[in-house]
Design an enzyme around this catalytic site. Sequence first.
Site, PDB file in Angstrom:
ATOM      1  N   ASP A 184      -2.346   2.064   2.430  1.00 48.49           N
ATOM      2  CA  ASP A 184      -2.553   1.130   1.323  1.00 48.49           C
ATOM      3  C   ASP A 184      -3.895   1.356   0.624  1.00 48.49           C
ATOM      4  OD1 ASP A 184      -1.663  -0.962  -0.318  1.00 48.49           O
ATOM      5  OD2 ASP A 184      -0.980  -2.149   1.395  1.00 48.49           O
ATOM      6  N   ASP A 218       3.269  -4.388  -6.677  1.00 44.79           N
ATOM      7  CA  ASP A 218       4.321  -4.850  -5.785  1.00 44.79           C
ATOM      8  C   ASP A 218       5.515  -5.404  -6.550  1.00 44.79           C
ATOM      9  OD1 ASP A 218       2.652  -4.178  -3.736  1.00 44.79           O
ATOM     10  OD2 ASP A 218       2.185  -6.230  -3.138  1.00 44.79           O
ATOM     11  N   TRP A 267      -0.175   2.077  -5.928  1.00 50.77           N
ATOM     12  CA  TRP A 267       0.160   1.154  -7.027  1.00 50.77           C
ATOM     13  C   TRP A 267       0.101   1.786  -8.411  1.00 50.77           C
ATOM     14  CZ3 TRP A 267      -4.433  -2.152  -5.130  1.00 50.77           C
ATOM     15  CH2 TRP A 267      -4.206  -2.555  -3.798  1.00 50.77           C
ATOM     16  N   GLY A 268       0.115   3.111  -8.486  1.00 48.77           N
ATOM     17  CA  GLY A 268       0.149   3.762  -9.790  1.00 48.77           C
ATOM     18  C   GLY A 268      -1.194   3.954 -10.443  1.00 48.77           C
TER      19      GLY A 268
END
Length: 435
Positions: free
Chosen positions: A152, A217, A196-197
């Site tokens: 993450d 998300d 997350w891009g």
Amino acid sequence: MFLTALVGLALYSSSLPLVYGLDDGSGVGRLPALAYNTWNAYQCNIDEDLIVTTAQLMVSLGLQDVGYNRVNLDDCWAMKNRTADGSLQPDTTRFSKGFNWLTDQLHSMGFQAGIYSDSGWLTCAGYPGSYQNEARDAETFQDWGFDYLKYDNCYIPFDDVLREGVYGKYQRMSGALVNLSKSTGQPPLLFSLCEWGWDQVWLWGASVGHSWRTTGDISPSWDSLASIINTNSFITQATNFYGRNDMDMLQLGNGNMTFDEAKSHFTAWALMKSPLIIGTNLSAITNETLEILTNKEILAINQDPVYGTSISPFRWGVNPDWVSNASYPAQYWSGQSQNGTVFMLLNTLDEPADMTFNLTESAWIRAGIQYNVRDLWTHTDNGTAIRSFTATAVPPHGVVALLLTEAGDEPAGLWPPCAGAADSQCSTPNGTHVE
């Protein structure tokens, strides 16, 4: 003081080599992962019994039989502090038998095991992250028997500590996994970047990991699905056997999605070759949700061993081509598969709609050929398409998934002699244009 203490930790992986991907010839990550993940259904309420029960449900529900072969822990599995020697440790109450016991249980049932960590100081839920402990943690995960790592992007170190971009931050763990694989002779853990891009990860993700998140998300709503599909419609070229765009977990059975929206969700994720990671509470799964998750014809395209590329839009429909609209993404898509040309028709409207396309709008269709039409949701053969196809009364936010296979030459005498997009250039051998 907190940052000083963290920086002062043993830099077990302070010097990592430049890494150009995790493809070691073993085939790890060549196809999209089919998995279960604990976060959407349980967040931090996980323990060893839940993980084993979930694996047992995957077997009894038939999910393992159709290819779902991983069970992944998400955040909150760890103790809040590392051990005296700097190692991670599982929560001693919720995972009292230890992770070697847990992964042995999963492996004995025919599953691979996944774990979660973070590229920053802490995980998103506030547990120890892996920054500056990459090599130590990679070795720990492998020693525990894990096969997959979700990584993450929370609690990012300050720039004067990090001194590298997002790419470099993820490359640290990628390098640790490569080094570990080389030193042990074992395949690297499947490495899933949850980034997350940010920083256009689809441009560099394949040089670091096996899959990469392309958006924030997901939430269990049509608006969220449409927005994610829209974003990914412009970056489909990033997906192939070397890595893929990860559109986030499957939200089937969560929230207020209609059955047709859930089918669209699963179809788009599968045909765009995203990892298919179930986030549903399996003890409360409905027959409708299970029917969607176990569609073997759709899964076969996601797991195609010959073509690893995503479907792509050939016409946007509601909007002019190449126009981004988070509420109304591209509607007409196609791509290659080992068994024929795949089409996805996505009705982004709030009412039923007929959807028509000319076959040769898809780059993968040959002119002058008629095609057999297979419906991948009704599991029926629906006759032959000649030059065009119309799906009637596609439900609001619904989907049609088709597989077209060649059925010989189209009938003689059809007019015009050229049915493609360049009709104005249709010509006889002597150069006469045909109006």
